[in-house]
Design a protein around this motif. Structure first.
Motif, short mmCIF file in Angstrom:
data_model
loop_
_atom_site.label_atom_id
_atom_site.label_comp_id
_atom_site.label_asym_id
_atom_site.label_seq_id
_atom_site.Cartn_x
_atom_site.Cartn_y
_atom_site.Cartn_z
N ALA A 254 0.83 -1.21 0.00
CA ALA A 254 0.00 0.00 0.00
C ALA A 254 0.87 1.25 0.00
N ASN A 255 1.96 1.22 0.73
CA ASN A 255 2.87 2.37 0.77
C ASN A 255 3.49 2.63 -0.60
N MET A 256 3.84 1.54 -1.30
CA MET A 256 4.40 1.69 -2.65
C MET A 256 3.35 2.24 -3.61
N ILE A 257 2.11 1.72 -3.49
CA ILE A 257 1.02 2.20 -4.35
C ILE A 257 0.77 3.68 -4.09
N LYS A 258 0.80 4.06 -2.81
CA LYS A 258 0.57 5.45 -2.42
C LYS A 258 1.58 6.38 -3.08
N HIS A 259 2.80 5.89 -3.27
CA HIS A 259 3.85 6.72 -3.87
C HIS A 259 3.91 6.58 -5.39
N GLY A 260 2.89 5.94 -5.96
CA GLY A 260 2.75 5.94 -7.41
C GLY A 260 3.48 4.85 -8.16
N LEU A 261 3.99 3.84 -7.44
CA LEU A 261 4.69 2.75 -8.14
C LEU A 261 3.68 1.86 -8.85
N SER A 262 4.03 1.41 -10.04
CA SER A 262 3.14 0.54 -10.81
C SER A 262 3.25 -0.89 -10.31
N THR A 263 2.33 -1.73 -10.82
CA THR A 263 2.33 -3.14 -10.41
C THR A 263 3.65 -3.81 -10.78
N LYS A 264 4.15 -3.51 -11.99
CA LYS A 264 5.42 -4.12 -12.41
C LYS A 264 6.58 -3.67 -11.55
N GLU A 265 6.60 -2.37 -11.18
CA GLU A 265 7.69 -1.86 -10.36
C GLU A 265 7.65 -2.48 -8.97
N ILE A 266 6.45 -2.63 -8.42
CA ILE A 266 6.33 -3.25 -7.10
C ILE A 266 6.76 -4.71 -7.15
N ALA A 267 6.35 -5.43 -8.22
CA ALA A 267 6.73 -6.84 -8.38
C ALA A 267 8.24 -6.98 -8.49
N ARG A 268 8.87 -6.05 -9.24
CA ARG A 268 10.33 -6.15 -9.41
C ARG A 268 11.06 -5.86 -8.11
N ILE A 269 10.60 -4.83 -7.40
CA ILE A 269 11.28 -4.45 -6.15
C ILE A 269 11.14 -5.54 -5.09
N ARG A 270 9.94 -6.13 -4.98
CA ARG A 270 9.70 -7.12 -3.95
C ARG A 270 10.05 -8.54 -4.38
N GLY A 271 10.38 -8.71 -5.68
CA GLY A 271 10.75 -10.03 -6.17
C GLY A 271 9.59 -10.99 -6.22
N ILE A 272 8.40 -10.47 -6.57
CA ILE A 272 7.21 -11.30 -6.68
C ILE A 272 6.58 -11.07 -8.04
N SER A 273 5.59 -11.89 -8.39
CA SER A 273 4.95 -11.77 -9.70
C SER A 273 3.92 -10.65 -9.69
N PRO A 274 3.63 -10.05 -10.86
CA PRO A 274 2.58 -9.03 -10.95
C PRO A 274 1.23 -9.55 -10.48
N ALA A 275 0.96 -10.86 -10.72
CA ALA A 275 -0.31 -11.43 -10.28
C ALA A 275 -0.43 -11.38 -8.75
N THR A 276 0.69 -11.63 -8.07
CA THR A 276 0.69 -11.56 -6.60
C THR A 276 0.42 -10.13 -6.13
N VAL A 277 1.03 -9.18 -6.84
CA VAL A 277 0.80 -7.76 -6.49
C VAL A 277 -0.69 -7.41 -6.67
N ASN A 278 -1.29 -7.91 -7.76
CA ASN A 278 -2.72 -7.63 -8.00
C ASN A 278 -3.60 -8.23 -6.91
N ARG A 279 -3.20 -9.43 -6.41
CA ARG A 279 -3.97 -10.03 -5.32
C ARG A 279 -3.86 -9.18 -4.05
#
Length: 307
Positions: A254-279
């Protein structure tokens, strides 16, 4: 003495004796009747005074005025009686008041100090009784009146002082409340300013470092974030509405989303898949009670954190 020996002279003497006894009994009866009427007047005076005090429980002025009007009717010669009550700087007297030598006085004593005096005067000379022209019962009555006035004055004074202190306490509480509200408002403004600077300067650096670190170094970065949170937590308060229901991982996403990071950027930073980020996104919207609502998640998170 037999009947034959009774003379007209004897009958006359006996008749005179009987008349004398009858006269004495009539005089005694009149005196007792007078005393009874006086006692009734005295009792009526005290009863009426009690009602005056109860009726005017917050006004000493009215108590004194009505008492002055009451007193003359309660003495032996009401048609030539006048009264005056002096209390501190107040002087209240009956309309016919005139100071004379035929008077009774009783001090108004409060906490051992003489604060005033109750006076009853006769406007004309009357026969001498127990205390000048006054009855001993009238002495008891004027003393009782002054004592009740003293108690009423003391109670009213105490009540007024309590009212003043109560109002002062209420004013102090209101001022303290206003001060606390202002302090909280200023604290929130400081918190918003600190959070804005962290979001603008520090958070992008954290994300940049996190993108370049290997998984083994994440622990140090998380420790640095925790220490920073501990430092700013007294100033920055996160709203408990909804956010408290998020898991630690969801809070980070949520903090990453609040700062405008996209799903792909969050997935890359956290080392998880975009599908996991969407969940995570779906779970966050559900816990914030904004599922199936046309609400921008980025804007909502920024608003809820800064409330």
């Amino acid at each position: 003495m037999n009947k034959n020996s009774i003379t007209p002279k004897d009958l006359k003497e006996e008749l005179v004796l009987l008349q004398s006894q009858l006269s004495s009994l009539q005089q005694e009866h009149q005196e007792r009747e007078l005393q009874l009427r006086e006692r009734i007047k005295e009792l009526d005076c005290l009863y009426t005074l009690t009602n005056i005090i109860e009726k005017n429980e917050n006004s000493l002025d009215k108590i004194l005025q009505e008492t002055v009007a009451l007193l003359p009717t309660s003495w032996q010669y009401p048609e030539i009686t006048c009264a005056k009550i002096s209390y501190r700087k107040q002087v209240i007297q009956s309309s016919n008041f005139k100071s004379t030598q035929w008077k009774q006085k009783a001090p108004i004593v409060i906490s051992g100090l003489k604060e005033g005096v109750v006076e009853v005067h006769y406007l004309k000379k009357r026969p001498r009784l127990d205390e000048g022209p006054f009855l001993k019962e009238e002495r008891l009555l004027i003393d009782a009146v002054s004592n009740r006035i003293a108690k009423a004055a003391e109670r009213i004074s105490t009540q007024r002082q309590l009212d003043v202190e109560r109002q002062a306490l209420q004013d102090a509480n209101a001022a303290l409340h206003d001060s606390l509200v202002q302090s909280q408002r200023e604290k929130k403004m400081v918190g918003v300013s600190i959070q804005a600077k962290i979001d603008k300067i520090i958070t992008p650096i954290f994300y940049a470092l996190q993108a370049e670190m290997n998984p083994g170094q994440f622990e140090y970065l998380e420790l640095l974030k925790k220490n920073l949170d501990d430092i700013i937590s007294p100033f920055v308060e996160m709203s408990q509405t909804g956010m408290s229901r998020l898991s630690p991982i969801e809070l980070q996403v949520a903090n990453m989303i609040k700062h405008g990071l996209s799903t792909k950027e969050i997935a890359r930073i956290r080392g998880i898949s975009p599908a996991t980020v969407n969940r995570h996104r779906e779970s966050i919207r559900r816990k914030l009670d904004i599922t199936n609502r046309k609400i921008n998640l980025i804007s909502y998170l920024n608003n809820i954190v800064n409330e």
